[in-house]
Design a protein around this motif. Structure first.
Motif, PDB file in Angstrom:
ATOM      1  N   SER A 307     -14.859  37.533  -8.827  1.00  0.00           N
ATOM      2  CA  SER A 307     -15.626  37.330  -7.762  1.00  0.00           C
ATOM      3  C   SER A 307     -16.776  38.172  -7.569  1.00  0.00           C
ATOM      4  CB  SER A 307     -15.220  36.568  -6.441  1.00  0.00           C
ATOM      5  OG  SER A 307     -16.104  36.369  -5.478  1.00  0.00           O
ATOM      6  N   ARG A 328     -28.190  27.032  -2.221  1.00  0.00           N
ATOM      7  CA  ARG A 328     -27.531  27.665  -3.132  1.00  0.00           C
ATOM      8  C   ARG A 328     -26.065  27.181  -3.243  1.00  0.00           C
ATOM      9  NH1 ARG A 328     -27.163  34.149  -4.470  1.00  0.00           N
ATOM     10  NH2 ARG A 328     -25.525  33.861  -6.386  1.00  0.00           N
ATOM     11  N   PHE A 329     -25.526  27.264  -1.978  1.00  0.00           N
ATOM     12  CA  PHE A 329     -24.186  26.796  -1.802  1.00  0.00           C
ATOM     13  C   PHE A 329     -23.748  25.475  -1.123  1.00  0.00           C
ATOM     14  CE2 PHE A 329     -24.080  31.404  -1.848  1.00  0.00           C
ATOM     15  CZ  PHE A 329     -23.373  31.933  -2.845  1.00  0.00           C
ATOM     16  N   ASN A 332     -20.638  24.480   0.859  1.00  0.00           N
ATOM     17  CA  ASN A 332     -19.775  25.465   0.965  1.00  0.00           C
ATOM     18  C   ASN A 332     -20.139  26.645   1.354  1.00  0.00           C
ATOM     19  OD1 ASN A 332     -17.675  24.322  -0.524  1.00  0.00           O
ATOM     20  ND2 ASN A 332     -18.512  24.652  -2.678  1.00  0.00           N
ATOM     21  N   LEU A 374     -13.751  26.394 -14.679  1.00  0.00           N
ATOM     22  CA  LEU A 374     -14.185  27.036 -13.594  1.00  0.00           C
ATOM     23  C   LEU A 374     -15.477  28.287 -13.845  1.00  0.00           C
ATOM     24  CD1 LEU A 374     -11.318  26.868 -10.939  1.00  0.00           C
ATOM     25  CD2 LEU A 374     -13.179  25.369 -11.115  1.00  0.00           C
ATOM     26  N   MET A 377     -18.548  27.100 -15.587  1.00  0.00           N
ATOM     27  CA  MET A 377     -19.254  26.023 -14.649  1.00  0.00           C
ATOM     28  C   MET A 377     -20.001  26.688 -13.654  1.00  0.00           C
ATOM     29  SD  MET A 377     -16.671  22.807 -14.523  1.00  0.00           S
ATOM     30  CE  MET A 377     -17.940  21.800 -13.429  1.00  0.00           C
ATOM     31  N   TYR A 378     -19.256  27.650 -12.797  1.00  0.00           N
ATOM     32  CA  TYR A 378     -19.641  28.334 -11.717  1.00  0.00           C
ATOM     33  C   TYR A 378     -19.892  29.781 -11.765  1.00  0.00           C
ATOM     34  CZ  TYR A 378     -18.075  23.705 -10.135  1.00  0.00           C
ATOM     35  OH  TYR A 378     -17.616  22.449  -9.768  1.00  0.00           O
ATOM     36  N   ALA A 459     -14.680  33.221  -3.597  1.00  0.00           N
ATOM     37  CA  ALA A 459     -15.442  32.042  -4.424  1.00  0.00           C
ATOM     38  C   ALA A 459     -16.278  32.571  -5.390  1.00  0.00           C
ATOM     39  CB  ALA A 459     -16.105  31.184  -3.524  1.00  0.00           C
ATOM     40  N   LEU A 460     -16.515  31.957  -6.367  1.00  0.00           N
ATOM     41  CA  LEU A 460     -17.520  32.436  -7.480  1.00  0.00           C
ATOM     42  C   LEU A 460     -18.797  32.146  -6.729  1.00  0.00           C
ATOM     43  CD1 LEU A 460     -16.038  30.851 -10.711  1.00  0.00           C
ATOM     44  CD2 LEU A 460     -15.914  33.266 -10.044  1.00  0.00           C
ATOM     45  N   GLY A 462     -21.998  32.853  -8.704  1.00  0.00           N
ATOM     46  CA  GLY A 462     -22.939  32.749  -9.692  1.00  0.00           C
ATOM     47  C   GLY A 462     -23.620  34.377  -9.886  1.00  0.00           C
TER      48      GLY A 462
END
Length: 463
Positions: A307, A328-329, A332, A374, A377-378, A459-460, A462
């Motif tokens: 991450s 963006r999130f 979350n 995951l 995708m992220y 969390a990822l 980006g």
């Protein structure tokens, strides 16, 4: 242990020790705190009652020494995954067995039986009356129960902890009867704390220098255990290994913390002794005495390592306008901000680096597939590169949950996916790194101990 002096002084001494023990438990991360504190408070209530109603000349027997010994065992570095303390284990609707601690020791499930008795009063065969059972009967009772317990609760061994030692002749009888082995355990260091009320600088720990610790192996009668040790060349696992698999990433700016963790791990690129276990159809690597040298990564652990939050992205995120982060999130946003603050206070990779240093990593096929999905995708460009680099060092094992995890009834809290992930680590005697403590708690409620280490989630983003 016989209380010294009069009953009044014995009660006061026991009370002081219990207050000190309670203080010690509150100050540490020992688990399960609630159970231990409840036992201590119950004993303190008993002491208050007899102190108010009993003549000072009357002798009493106290449980403080036993509680001190139990807490000592729980604080040993090799003890993890404690699921039961001072409780009976239900083996069937009509049969239960009392043990002091159900836990993992060096990654293996064990039952502890703790005794604080004076060794002079420990008899092997018992007394003249049939009602007075000796140590021989008690050991046979526990070992038989362990070998016949449901697979979900069955320990690999029963460990007897005699806090005041044991007569050598009895040790020899146990060894002859069960082919037991004596264990060496680190003594607890004395500490001094300033306690409440009138007691200050009270020593809160016994050294247990004379403790006798005996391990009795339990016959699992299961092919699963045999399949893990098919070769005698396990010593290769402990030798340093040079790895050029990650050289292609050395010039990339993936973060100092990430490289610190990666460089401390061992890879699988050398030729290891392997064999096939036809009874389960899996490729098995000989682990031998190196069982605790493996770390099983679940999806949460892999995401935390790659991450952007864990790898220097916190300042950049905090400098970003709130409206942009919310967009963006989305839902979350609060979750990510909480993780940023957590990372600033305590960087997660620093903690994980100490755990994985010098060890090899494994992941099961299910984790590999989920993580790939995951990250695609992220994950951002840097997160994807870290993921690729990390996976170069990990060995993908077939989904192979241990018999005891697989035997648990699948429920909402005990989901099949998690049974596979944790069960594969359990099968290989590997420490599982996870943030999924809901599953761990659900397993613990069944009475089973798991060899796991919790990490804080990341969390990822980006990155």
């Amino acid at each position: 242990m016989e209380p010294p002096g009069t009953a009044a002084s014995a009660v006061e001494d026991a009370t002081r020790r219990l207050v000190a023990l309670r203080y010690r438990i509150i100050r540490t991360t020992i688990s399960p705190k609630d159970t231990l504190l409840r036992l201590i408070n119950s004993e303190l209530s008993f002491l208050r009652r007899i102190s108010a109603s009993t003549p000072s000349s009357s002798p009493h027997s106290f449980n403080v020494g036993h509680l001190e010994a139990v807490v000592h065992v729980l604080q040993l570095p090799s003890i993890t995954g404690v699921s039961r303390v001072c409780k009976s284990i239900a083996l069937s609707p009509s049969h239960s067995i009392y043990v002091d601690i159900v836990c993992s020791m060096n990654g293996n499930p064990v039952w502890f039986v703790v005794s604080d008795r004076n060794p002079r009063y420990i008899s092997w065969d018992g007394g003249p009356s049939e009602k007075i059972k000796g140590l021989k009967f008690r050991i046979a009772q526990v070992v038989d129960a362990a070998s016949q317990a449901p697979v979900t609760l069955r320990p690999s061994s029963v460990v007897l902890f005699f806090s005041n030692g044991l007569d050598e002749s009895i040790c020899q009888k146990i060894k002859k009867e069960y082919e037991s082995i004596n264990l060496e355990m680190d003594p607890f260091s004395y500490e001094e704390f300033e306690l409440e009320h009138e007691w200050t600088n009270v020593v809160v720990g016994r050294s247990f220098m004379h403790a006798c610790v005996i391990q009795i192996k339990v016959d699992w009668n299961c092919h699963e255990t045999n399949g893990r040790n098919l070769s005698n060349s396990s010593s290769r696992l402990d030798k340093p290994i040079s790895c050029n698999k990650i050289d292609e990433f050395s010039d990339m700016n993936l973060g100092k913390s990430f490289w610190s963790l990666i460089s401390g791990m061992k890879c699988w690129c050398c030729s290891l002794a392997v064999d096939t276990a036809p009874e389960v159809g899996l490729l098995k690597v000989s682990l031998g005495g190196a069982r605790t040298k493996l770390v099983n990564f679940d999806t949460t652990a892999m995401i935390a390592i790659v991450s952007g939050i864990s790898n220097g992205g916190t300042e950049r995120l905090l400098a970003t306008p709130e409206s942009e982060l919310v967009g963006r999130f989305k839902g979350n946003y609060e979750f990510v901000i909480a993780q940023i603050n957590s990372e600033i206070q305590s960087p997660v990779i620093s903690e994980l680096s100490a755990v994985v240093s010098g060890k090899r990593g494994i992941i099961c096929q299910s984790v590999y597939s989920e993580f790939q999905e995951l990250i695609s995708m992220y994950g951002g460009p840097n997160e994807k590169l870290r993921a690729k680099c990390l996976q170069k060092l990990l060995k993908v094992m077939p989904d192979c949950p241990s018999t005891r995890l697989a035997s648990l009834k699948t429920t909402r809290k005990l989901a099949l996916k998690n049974k596979v992930v944790f069960g594969t680590g359990d099968y290989w005697y590997a420490l599982t790194l996870t943030a999924n403590m809901a599953f761990v708690r659900a397993v613990s409620q069944t009475g089973m101990s798991l060899y796991v280490l919790e990490h804080r989630p990341r969390a990822l983003i980006g990155d």
